[in-house]
Design an enzyme around this catalytic site. Structure first.
Site, short mmCIF file in Angstrom:
data_model
loop_
_atom_site.label_atom_id
_atom_site.label_comp_id
_atom_site.label_asym_id
_atom_site.label_seq_id
_atom_site.Cartn_x
_atom_site.Cartn_y
_atom_site.Cartn_z
CG HIS A 243 7.05 1.86 11.51
ND1 HIS A 243 6.13 0.86 11.67
CD2 HIS A 243 8.01 1.63 12.45
CE1 HIS A 243 6.50 0.08 12.67
NE2 HIS A 243 7.64 0.52 13.15
C1 BDR Z 1 5.96 4.79 14.76
O1 BDR Z 1 6.48 5.08 16.06
C2 BDR Z 1 7.84 5.40 15.98
O2 BDR Z 1 8.56 4.55 16.83
C3 BDR Z 1 8.27 5.27 14.55
O3 BDR Z 1 9.12 6.33 14.19
C4 BDR Z 1 6.98 5.30 13.78
O4 BDR Z 1 6.64 6.63 13.42
C5 BDR Z 1 5.67 3.31 14.66
O5 BDR Z 1 4.74 2.91 15.62
#
Ligand code: BDR
Ligand code: CA
Length: 313
Positions: free
Chosen positions: A243
């Site tokens: 992400h």
């Molecule tokens: C986001 O939430 C966290 O678990 C990850 O680091 C990312 O920023 C994804 O939903």
């Protein structure tokens, strides 16, 4: 062109750590003014530590790391150890970092930096809940107009939620902060799950990090070996979504991404859909566009960039 000045605001998190490494490996494009940490994936005591561990793995102990808010603006903290493990950075052998945590509060660093640098020259890169940014805007509204752009990871529309059926984690944890950022008038670019779920690790992509033969390469591969298991089990995919590195990759190679300028609002009151990013992708309202909502990424180009830049560390 001179490198773009950024502040990374983050809750490491394995994918946050890879985003930090990508920024550190890209000095021609990125001038990292500082890293502010926030409570999110795990509590603040761990996120600030994990940011320092990441900088030390990259042999960059001079990077300024700050601790910011330890809880959302108006709510109790929700964390995600079920994804990231108890440390937030499970996978590699972790160690106690020796580089200092800065004394200043992260929110004050954001405010002071925006006031000190010429207006319109600092980009904020939130990779976690938007608490620190929301707190800075509430405390010092004069800085809002001075932000060049906010490029953030958060939200979901066609891909719907990951922490609830409707909401993505970063927005869900602090929906008031997210809505205030989207209503601030600052230029916002969003990396929602719609795009990050197309930036998936695979055996070959993780092996490419391992094959770098460096401390950064093996640390990254070990983090991702752990991180991807959650999404592999949940979605049946070959790997897990990187992400947060999408934010930094966008700053370096924006042509890898595409999306639409649309209106995005955050649900802040419904129990059922709290934190949902209501994205007017089809333009069915007359609400004005307030975000570039990214939907597509050239995943091969993205992983090639990551591997090349981590290889420089
Ligand atoms: C986001 O939430 C966290 O678990 C990850 O680091 C990312 O920023 C994804 O939903
Ligand atoms: Ca994150």
């Amino acid at each position: 062109m001179s490198p773009r000045k950024i502040i990374i605001d983050t809750d490491p998190g394995q994918d946050d750590a890879v985003a930090i490494l990508l920024a550190l490996g890209s000095p021609d494009e990125i001038d990292l003014l500082g890293i502010t940490t926030v409570a999110g994936n795990v509590p603040l005591a761990l996120t600030q530590k994990n940011a320092r561990i990441t900088c030390e793995v990259a042999d960059r102990p001079e990077v300024k790391v700050f601790a910011g808010c330890d809880a959302p603006l108006e709510r109790a903290l929700v964390t995600a150890e079920h994804v990231h493990g108890g440390t937030g950075l499970d996978g590699p052998d972790l160690f106690e970092p020796t580089m200092p945590l800065q004394d200043q509060h992260g929110v004050d660093f954001i405010i002071d930096t925006l006031r000190a640098e010429p207006a319109g020259t600092v980009t904020l890169c939130p990779l976690g809940p938007l608490t620190n940014i929301g707190a800075a805007f509430r405390k010092a509204p004069d800085v809002i107009d001075r932000v060049q752009e906010i490029v953030l990871m958060g939200g979901a529309y066609f891909e719907v939620g990951n922490i609830t059926p409707a909401a993505e984690f970063n927005i869900y944890v602090d929906p008031e902060a997210a809505q205030e950022v989207l209503a601030s008038g600052v230029r916002v670019t969003m990396m929602p799950l719609d795009v990050t779920h197309k930036a998936l690790t695979s055996r070959a992509r993780v092996q490419a990090f391992r094959d770098l033969g460096s401390r950064v390469g093996s640390f990254t591969a070990e983090m991702l070996d752990f991180f991807e298991r959650f999404d592999v089990e949940k979605y049946g995919s070959e790997g897990g979504p990187l992400h947060d590195p999408c934010v930094i990759a966008y700053l370096i190679r924006p042509e890898l991404f595409s999306g639409r300028h649309i209106n995005v609002e955050v649900e802040t009151s419904s129990a059922l859909t709290l934190g949902m990013t209501v994205a007017d992708w089809w333009g069915v309202t007359d609400r004005p566009a307030n975000a570039l909502f990214i939907g597509e990424v050239d995943a091969d180009g993205f992983f090639a960039l990551l591997t090349e830049r981590l290889g420089r560390l």
